[in-house]
Design a protein around this motif. Structure first.
Motif, short mmCIF file in Angstrom:
data_model
loop_
_atom_site.label_atom_id
_atom_site.label_comp_id
_atom_site.label_asym_id
_atom_site.label_seq_id
_atom_site.Cartn_x
_atom_site.Cartn_y
_atom_site.Cartn_z
N GLU A 32 -57.97 -0.84 3.71
CA GLU A 32 -58.44 -0.54 5.03
C GLU A 32 -57.46 -0.86 6.16
O GLU A 32 -57.37 -2.35 6.27
CB GLU A 32 -59.81 -1.05 5.49
N ILE A 33 -57.17 -0.09 6.95
CA ILE A 33 -56.41 -0.50 8.06
C ILE A 33 -57.25 -0.21 9.39
O ILE A 33 -57.58 0.89 9.76
CB ILE A 33 -55.08 0.14 8.26
N GLU A 34 -57.27 -1.31 10.36
CA GLU A 34 -57.80 -1.26 11.60
C GLU A 34 -57.13 -0.53 12.58
O GLU A 34 -56.50 -1.18 13.33
CB GLU A 34 -58.52 -2.54 11.93
N THR A 35 -57.43 0.81 12.63
CA THR A 35 -56.89 1.71 13.69
C THR A 35 -58.17 2.49 14.42
O THR A 35 -59.30 2.25 14.21
CB THR A 35 -56.04 2.78 13.42
N GLU A 36 -57.86 3.02 15.55
CA GLU A 36 -58.84 3.89 16.44
C GLU A 36 -59.61 4.66 15.29
O GLU A 36 -60.93 4.58 15.41
CB GLU A 36 -58.47 4.57 17.45
N SER A 37 -59.02 5.33 14.56
CA SER A 37 -59.57 6.22 13.58
C SER A 37 -60.03 5.67 12.00
O SER A 37 -60.72 6.06 11.37
CB SER A 37 -58.66 7.42 13.10
N GLY A 38 -59.54 4.20 12.16
CA GLY A 38 -60.00 3.76 10.76
C GLY A 38 -59.37 4.31 9.26
O GLY A 38 -59.78 5.06 8.83
N ILE A 39 -57.98 3.76 9.09
CA ILE A 39 -57.46 4.51 7.78
C ILE A 39 -57.61 3.61 6.64
O ILE A 39 -57.72 2.58 6.39
CB ILE A 39 -55.97 4.29 8.12
N THR A 40 -57.95 4.58 5.71
CA THR A 40 -58.21 3.84 4.37
C THR A 40 -57.23 4.62 3.49
O THR A 40 -56.86 5.95 3.39
CB THR A 40 -59.51 4.13 3.57
N VAL A 41 -56.44 3.74 2.31
CA VAL A 41 -55.55 4.14 1.39
C VAL A 41 -56.06 3.51 0.30
O VAL A 41 -56.38 2.63 -0.20
CB VAL A 41 -54.11 3.64 1.67
N ASP A 42 -56.30 4.60 -0.77
CA ASP A 42 -56.68 4.20 -2.39
C ASP A 42 -55.67 3.86 -3.20
O ASP A 42 -54.50 4.42 -3.11
CB ASP A 42 -57.81 5.28 -2.83
N PHE A 43 -55.74 2.89 -3.90
CA PHE A 43 -54.68 2.57 -5.02
C PHE A 43 -55.17 2.50 -6.40
O PHE A 43 -56.37 2.22 -6.64
CB PHE A 43 -54.26 1.11 -4.39
N LYS A 44 -54.35 2.73 -7.36
CA LYS A 44 -54.91 2.75 -8.85
C LYS A 44 -53.36 2.03 -9.44
O LYS A 44 -52.27 2.69 -9.59
CB LYS A 44 -55.30 3.95 -9.47
N ASN A 45 -53.63 0.85 -10.24
CA ASN A 45 -52.58 0.23 -10.59
C ASN A 45 -51.45 0.25 -9.93
O ASN A 45 -50.30 0.29 -10.14
CB ASN A 45 -52.15 0.91 -11.93
N GLY A 46 -51.43 -0.01 -8.56
CA GLY A 46 -50.27 -0.22 -7.77
C GLY A 46 -49.77 1.04 -6.78
O GLY A 46 -48.99 0.77 -5.80
N ASP A 47 -50.24 2.20 -7.54
CA ASP A 47 -49.73 3.42 -6.97
C ASP A 47 -50.92 3.94 -5.98
O ASP A 47 -51.91 3.64 -6.19
CB ASP A 47 -49.19 4.21 -7.86
N ILE A 48 -50.37 4.63 -5.15
CA ILE A 48 -51.25 5.55 -4.21
C ILE A 48 -52.09 6.44 -4.96
O ILE A 48 -51.49 7.34 -5.46
CB ILE A 48 -50.81 5.79 -2.84
N CYS A 49 -53.28 6.50 -4.85
CA CYS A 49 -53.92 7.83 -5.39
C CYS A 49 -54.64 8.45 -4.53
O CYS A 49 -55.42 8.01 -3.62
CB CYS A 49 -54.96 7.19 -6.57
N VAL A 50 -54.63 9.94 -4.67
CA VAL A 50 -55.36 10.82 -3.99
C VAL A 50 -56.58 11.24 -4.80
O VAL A 50 -56.30 12.37 -5.40
CB VAL A 50 -54.32 11.76 -3.31
N PRO A 51 -57.97 10.95 -4.34
CA PRO A 51 -58.82 11.34 -4.94
C PRO A 51 -58.99 12.88 -4.63
O PRO A 51 -58.82 13.21 -3.28
CB PRO A 51 -59.99 10.60 -4.50
N ASP A 52 -59.71 13.75 -5.45
CA ASP A 52 -60.00 15.02 -5.18
C ASP A 52 -61.03 14.98 -3.90
O ASP A 52 -61.13 15.86 -3.22
CB ASP A 52 -60.62 15.70 -6.37
N GLN A 53 -61.89 14.14 -3.78
CA GLN A 53 -62.86 14.07 -2.61
C GLN A 53 -62.37 13.93 -1.27
O GLN A 53 -62.89 14.57 -0.41
CB GLN A 53 -63.50 12.59 -2.93
N ARG A 54 -60.88 13.93 -1.18
CA ARG A 54 -60.22 13.91 0.08
C ARG A 54 -59.96 15.33 0.54
O ARG A 54 -60.06 15.43 1.84
CB ARG A 54 -58.94 13.17 0.05
N PHE A 55 -60.02 16.17 -0.33
CA PHE A 55 -59.91 17.50 -0.09
C PHE A 55 -61.23 18.68 -0.37
O PHE A 55 -61.20 19.68 -0.23
CB PHE A 55 -58.84 18.20 -0.79
#
Length: 146
Positions: A32-55
């Motif tokens: 979680e990165i504290e910005t005005e919009s609040g950014i979250t980035v998901d990780f699995k085993n060190g790589d960024i994962c994009v869950p289908d929920q995002r779309f």
């Protein structure tokens, strides 16, 4: 060993270095990165994962529609990725490339953040069947620095 760097400020540990540490330690969870919009980035085993929920639940579908507005009329009526595939509005290859590009582009501004708080939480992790695709952390670091 306790990872004291799992929370802090990007002024002390810039995003590329943080990303590298998450990759090196093969961590899974949410950054979680504290910005005005609040950014979250998901990780699995060190790589960024994009869950289908995002779309499906996030703003990803809106971004996808915005990307092709005016070019593909059917896209306005689509409510899901499956709708787009079934309508034939986008080829699978074009949709896949677009989803990956939109996800990577959404992370690019993080490389310019000089001062923002962050915290990594490992309580929640995505199961494989919930992940649409991965963005290799090392590739993103190289692209972001360039």
């Amino acid at each position: 060993m306790e990872h004291v760097w799992l929370s802090g400020n990007l002024s002390e540990l810039p995003f590329p270095f943080l990303l590298f540490r998450l990759w090196k330690n093969r961590l899974s969870g949410t950054l979680e990165i504290e910005t005005e919009s609040g950014i979250t980035v998901d990780f699995k085993n060190g790589d960024i994962c994009v869950p289908d929920q995002r779309f499906t639940e996030g703003d990803g579908m809106f971004q996808l529609k915005e990307q092709f507005a005016g070019e593909i009329p059917e896209i306005e009526r689509a409510e899901s990725l499956q709708d787009l595939m079934e309508s034939g509005a986008l080829t699978p290859e074009r949709m896949w490339d677009t989803l990956q590009a939109l996800s990577s582009q959404g992370l690019a501004p993080l490389f310019d953040l000089a001062d923002a708080g962050y915290a990594f939480h490992s309580e929640h992790g995505w199961d494989e069947h919930e992940i649409l695709f991965y963005i290799p952390a090392l590739d993103l670091i190289l692209d972001g620095i360039r």
